[in-house]
Design an enzyme around this catalytic site. Structure first.
Site, short mmCIF file in Angstrom:
data_model
loop_
_atom_site.label_atom_id
_atom_site.label_comp_id
_atom_site.label_asym_id
_atom_site.label_seq_id
_atom_site.Cartn_x
_atom_site.Cartn_y
_atom_site.Cartn_z
CG HIS A 186 -1.92 1.15 1.17
ND1 HIS A 186 -3.27 0.96 1.06
CD2 HIS A 186 -1.74 2.50 1.19
CE1 HIS A 186 -3.89 2.12 1.01
NE2 HIS A 186 -2.97 3.08 1.10
CG HIS B 245 -0.94 7.01 -1.70
ND1 HIS B 245 -2.16 7.17 -2.31
CD2 HIS B 245 -1.17 6.31 -0.57
CE1 HIS B 245 -3.11 6.60 -1.57
NE2 HIS B 245 -2.53 6.07 -0.50
CD GLN C 234 -7.03 11.00 -1.90
OE1 GLN C 234 -5.88 10.60 -1.95
NE2 GLN C 234 -7.78 10.85 -0.81
CG HIS D 90 -7.44 4.30 0.58
ND1 HIS D 90 -6.94 3.90 -0.63
CD2 HIS D 90 -6.43 4.98 1.21
CE1 HIS D 90 -5.68 4.31 -0.73
NE2 HIS D 90 -5.34 4.96 0.36
CD GLU E 91 -6.69 6.69 5.88
OE1 GLU E 91 -7.05 6.73 4.68
OE2 GLU E 91 -5.58 7.09 6.27
CG ASP F 154 -0.85 5.16 3.35
OD1 ASP F 154 -1.08 5.39 2.14
OD2 ASP F 154 -1.69 5.41 4.23
CD1 TRP G 286 -3.26 12.48 3.67
CD2 TRP G 286 -2.02 12.23 1.83
NE1 TRP G 286 -4.06 12.70 2.58
CE2 TRP G 286 -3.34 12.55 1.45
CE3 TRP G 286 -1.06 12.03 0.83
CZ2 TRP G 286 -3.72 12.67 0.10
CZ3 TRP G 286 -1.44 12.16 -0.50
CH2 TRP G 286 -2.76 12.47 -0.85
ZN LIG Z 1 -3.34 5.13 1.18
#
Ligand SMILES: [Zn+2]
Length: 429
Positions: free
Chosen positions: A57, A59, A152, A210, A213, A309, A315
């Site tokens: 996982h 990005h 997203q 996702h 979350e 991630d 993030w």
């Molecule tokens: Zn993610």
């Protein structure tokens, strides 16, 4: 004569002083004292040799963008999404490719050779998908990169998202993503799970969402995801990423939910670094940890694998492509510090993630691809403790990265002249 022999290796299953012979990119023998010779020999000197790390996982389209166009002030998930929404329209394909390639360079030195990346398909130009497909081709000789079409900004919430997700899949993105907890309502979240599982079934693709979350204990999209997985016959091909709401759910409800997830053979992907950083943000004190129920899910027989991630993006300002940093955090947040616990955590960074990604030829058995990492540590438990240097990274029998061992030199009277933190402090268990 073999192409390569690694001598005196400790293996993740606990065997010690093992030789590994490689022929034509495959593992040809794994045993004590291989008598044959090889064109190249590497002495592992009693250190751990493992199959490469696997990140299920990530990005890749956002990585290394930290500071562009500004920093995340609140540090929250929602500001991160908003910030990425500011960057996405102004970013070029070339920038995306360059950053991703630089991240992959780092990943190789960390022994991370398999990555599943979500790709934001919210911008209908699909520059992100084009860039990541280019990266997937460029890195194929050294990294297997899987791509997930990830809406997203919401599958129903964002105008054009349905069309863009389907176009990304037409372009060759591998996996169907989703974000049901970010849709406008619980009902639309539920509907998105159903619609996306239907797309996966129709196209014969895996699913990786996702999912939940959030700290909201009533965010129960994982229940729908498990049920739709069974209804569409997708068992074993579906991953639920994050599942942080399970941390906060009612225990009685979870006692029904986990068996349903097991029936659907959901692959569970917590992201310990991000979960401990982003969850519990609306809490004062006590603050929830927010990571899903790792031990309980493992005990129920579910396949749990950990993701990195984010690395240096809207993030998460930290990260270094080191899956052992992810595992180190998992040991703490899941409170899994026993010997058997740590072995399971190491498995969740390697073999479990390989299963999640459906990798073929992964492992240390004869006939597997000769993809190997030599670490400056004696065993898997020590690897989790030390996050040691990857001394050599091997892909299909070829060394593709080396790092010098970390040796401290001391200038203290009456004390040793040098310290190898990987071998000089082995515990007594
Ligand atoms: Zn993610």
């Amino acid at each position: 004569m073999f192409d390569l022999i690694i001598r005196d290796a400790n293996l993740p299953d606990g065997r010690t002083s093992i030789d590994i012979a490689v022929e034509k990119g495959k593992i040809a023998a794994v045993q004590r004292k291989i008598e044959a010779t090889a064109k190249e020999e590497i002495d592992a000197t009693g250190r751990l040799v493992t199959p490469p790390f696997v990140d299920p996982h990530f990005h890749m389209d956002a990585t290394l963008s930290l500071g562009l166009p500004r920093m995340n002030v609140s540090g929250t998930l929602l500001e991160g999404i908003a910030l990425w929404g500011e960057l996405r329209p102004i970013v070029t394909r070339q920038e995306l490719v360059d950053r991703a390639l630089r991240y992959c360079d780092l990943a190789v030195t960390q022994g991370l050779l398999f990555i599943r990346s979500h790709v934001d398909t919210s911008d209908p130009r699909l520059v992100t998908a084009e860039a990541m497909i280019e990266v997937r081709e460029k890195v194929a000789p050294y990294i297997d990169l899987q791509l997930v079409a990830f809406p997203q900004d919401g599958y129903y919430r964002s105008p054009g998202a349905i069309d863009a997700l389907n176009r990304a899949l037409d372009m060759g993105v591998d996996i169907v993503g989703g974000i049901p907890h970010f849709e406008r309502t619980m009902g639309e979240g539920t509907a998105s799970v159903e619609a996306l599982c239907r797309i996966a079934a129709d196209r014969g693709l895996p699913v990786d969402m996702h999912c939940d979350e959030t700290d909201d204990p009533l965010s129960r999209h994982i229940e729908t995801l498990a049920a739709e997985t069974i209804r569409f016959g997708l068992q074993g091909r579906v991953a639920g990423s994050h599942l942080t709401s399970m941390h906060s759910m009612d225990n009685y409800y979870v006692s029904k939910l986990i068996p349903l997830m097991a029936e659907a053979r959901i692959n569970v992907i917590p992201n310990p670094l991000i979960n401990i950083m982003l969850q519990g943000r609306h809490d004062t004190y006590p603050k929830r940890r927010g990571m899903t129920r790792v031990r309980e899910l493992m005990d129920a027989g579910l396949n749990v694998s950990f993701g990195h991630d984010c690395v240096m993006d809207p993030w998460y300002s930290m990260g270094s492509g080191d899956m052992l940093e992810v595992g180190h955090m998992a040991v703490h947040v899941a409170q899994m510090a026993g010997i058997e616990d740590k072995k399971k955590i190491f498995g969740a960074l390697t073999v479990n993630s390989a299963k999640t990604m459906g990798l073929e030829g992964y492992g240390l058995e004869k006939g597997c691809n000769a993809d190997l990492v030599i670490l400056q540590a004696a065993d898997t438990l020590e690897a989790l403790r030390l996050k040691p240097t990857r001394l050599a990274v091997i892909r299909r029998g070829k060394v593709i990265a080396r790092s010098a061992p970390r040796i401290g030199t001391l200038f203290l009277e009456g004390r040793p002249a040098s310290i190898d933190s990987g071998l000089d402090y082995i515990p007594h268990y």
